[in-house]
Motif scaffolding. Structure first.
Motif, mmCIF file in Angstrom:
data_model
loop_
_atom_site.group_PDB
_atom_site.id
_atom_site.type_symbol
_atom_site.label_atom_id
_atom_site.label_comp_id
_atom_site.label_asym_id
_atom_site.label_seq_id
_atom_site.Cartn_x
_atom_site.Cartn_y
_atom_site.Cartn_z
ATOM 1 N N ALA A 129 15.601 29.134 -105.547
ATOM 2 C CA ALA A 129 15.577 28.324 -104.328
ATOM 3 C C ALA A 129 14.176 27.795 -104.042
ATOM 4 N N GLU A 161 20.976 37.795 -100.444
ATOM 5 C CA GLU A 161 21.845 38.202 -101.549
ATOM 6 C C GLU A 161 21.078 39.036 -102.560
ATOM 7 N N ASP A 162 19.860 38.606 -102.882
ATOM 8 C CA ASP A 162 19.045 39.382 -103.829
ATOM 9 C C ASP A 162 18.751 40.776 -103.285
ATOM 10 N N THR A 201 16.334 36.539 -108.740
ATOM 11 C CA THR A 201 16.778 35.297 -109.374
ATOM 12 C C THR A 201 17.119 34.211 -108.365
ATOM 13 N N ARG A 202 17.912 34.533 -107.368
ATOM 14 C CA ARG A 202 18.369 33.524 -106.407
ATOM 15 C C ARG A 202 17.210 32.986 -105.576
ATOM 16 N N THR A 203 16.362 33.886 -105.107
ATOM 17 C CA THR A 203 15.245 33.467 -104.260
ATOM 18 C C THR A 203 14.259 32.608 -105.037
ATOM 19 N N ALA A 226 19.574 33.068 -99.850
ATOM 20 C CA ALA A 226 19.475 33.488 -101.253
ATOM 21 C C ALA A 226 18.782 34.832 -101.357
ATOM 22 N N ASN A 227 17.724 35.009 -100.562
ATOM 23 C CA ASN A 227 16.998 36.272 -100.591
ATOM 24 C C ASN A 227 17.849 37.418 -100.065
#
Length: 424
Positions: free
Chosen positions: A164, A58-59, A159-161, A55-56
């Motif tokens: 999660a 991607e961020d 947002t993604r990190t 996720a990170n």
């Protein structure tokens, strides 16, 4: 959508009401339950390590495409080692004493009344942060252990990190049988949500903590209708005296500036006593340059360091958050103190010296939240203070100052025990 959009208002109103209800339950939660939630969350972080790192990634990729600064990128990036640090912090907070119900002071009056001052949770904490996904874990853990509910509003770049990591905290709450609304992550990036938090969520927020850049913090401090724990900038100083060992000065100063240039505890201005110019200035600055640091200096510094550029008045006011350092020669400790008190932001300052009189004067006359002797300014961190983490650094003078940990997230009440006393 705008600030008056009813959907955002309804969303945030619901979050506030649920947080208040959760806070009422947490105020009486057992220490064992809170500790179980934290240790279970730590286990979930490690179990979900691959998902969090993905996720990170991607961020980070999205942030790079948007051309963010290196300091911003450093704060956003989660490595395996940093993630292990997040899990370790959760466990460390679980191992700390529970502040709720602690007797801070007690005394007996001549009339026989026994008075105690007892710690109690603040209630509901709002945290608005940018590019720091670790804040999700730190804030969630510290508020939970101190019996508070928290509403987290992270920046779009993380947002993604953040989501999660938040999922791991929810797993911990579920394992302990505590309300899942104890730690809420605002599910929208609409800026109207920030405005709702600034107004206090219809009376449901008790304090706000901004973690981000100068613009965000300034907005929160200017517009918030609830108390704020915050610092506007971290313009930190290190001052070198001739009595200190040169190798110590090199090691500490390089760490203070270059360990992580983007954090609020990084030294931004180096002050050097005039009698240390011949012995300390060149070795220290050469070591900084070798690490990739740009030097902006006064006339004396430029005369000794050919690569240094001229420092302007603005430089002494600047928190670079980058590998740039302002360097100035001062006549004595008094001049160093005067410079820091004039240009500083009351965050963190260090003196490198073996002169007890200078150290005592430095500590007495500088009004910053954190003062260090012969140590790096990068120790301005709740984890390094033994707090297990921090929800932020406060440079104000009311209630909390310095790293905001468990005790700072509590208020207190007076408990008075008598045996029939009446007031004449």
């Amino acid at each position: 959508m705008n600030a008056l959009d009813p959907s955002v208002h309804e969303l945030m109103d619901g979050i506030g009401r649920r947080a208040r209800k959760a806070a009422s339950a947490l105020a009486f939660a057992s220490t064992d339950a809170k500790n179980l939630a934290l240790t279970a969350a730590a286990g979930a972080v490690m179990a979900e390590k691959s998902a969090i790192l993905a996720a990170n990634a991607e961020d980070v990729a999205q942030a790079k495409a948007q051309g963010i600064s290196s300091a911003f990128l450093d704060r956003l990036t989660v490595t395996e080692a940093r993630l292990e640090g997040v899990a370790r912090g959760l466990r460390e907070i679980a191992a700390l004493p529970d502040p709720v119900g602690t007797v801070i002071a007690e005394w007996t009056r001549p009339n026989g009344l026994d008075i105690s001052r007892v710690r109690t949770p603040l209630g509901v904490i709002g945290v608005i942060f940018e590019s720091r996904p670790n804040v999700t874990a730190d804030a969630g853990a510290l508020t939970l252990k101190s019996g508070n509910a928290v509403v987290l509003r992270g920046g779009s770049e993380a947002t993604r990190t953040s989501a999660a990591i938040h999922s791991c905290l929810l797993q911990g709450l579920e394992a302990a049988g505590l309300p899942l609304d104890s730690i809420q992550l605002v599910p929208t990036q609409d800026r109207a949500a920030v405005g709702e938090m600034l107004t206090g969520l219809n009376g449901n927020l008790d304090v706000l903590v901004p973690r981000g850049g100068k613009t965000l913090v300034a907005r929160v401090q200017n517009e918030a209708r609830v108390p704020v724990f915050a610092h506007l900038e971290g313009l930190c100083h290190t001052y070198i005296e001739p009595s200190v060992d040169v190798d110590l000065a090199i090691s500490v100063t390089v760490n203070a500036k270059m360990r992580r240039t983007g954090i609020c505890g990084a030294t931004e201005t180096l002050l050097v006593h005039k009698d240390a110019v011949a012995t300390h200035l060149r070795p220290v600055v050469d070591a900084l340059i070798a690490k990739g640091c740009e030097i902006r200096g006064d006339d004396t510094v430029r005369g000794l360091i050919p690569s240094a550029t001229a420092a302007t008045e603005e430089d002494w006011h600047t928190e670079y958050e980058d590998a740039i350092l302002s360097v100035k020669v001062v006549g004595n400790v008094g001049e160093a103190i005067a410079h820091i008190n004039h240009y500083g932001t009351h965050h963190t300052e260090a003196i490198l010296s073996e002169d007890p009189a200078s150290v005592e004067r430095f500590f007495t006359e500088i009004d910053s939240a954190i003062l260090l002797h012969n140590a790096s300014t990068q120790f301005a961190d709740g984890g390094e203070f033994g707090f297990g983490g921090e929800i932020g650094i406060a440079t104000g003078k009311f209630h909390a100052r310095g790293p905001v940990g468990l005790e700072q997230l509590c208020s207190f009440k007076y408990v008075i025990r008598g045996n029939g006393q009446t007031r004449p």
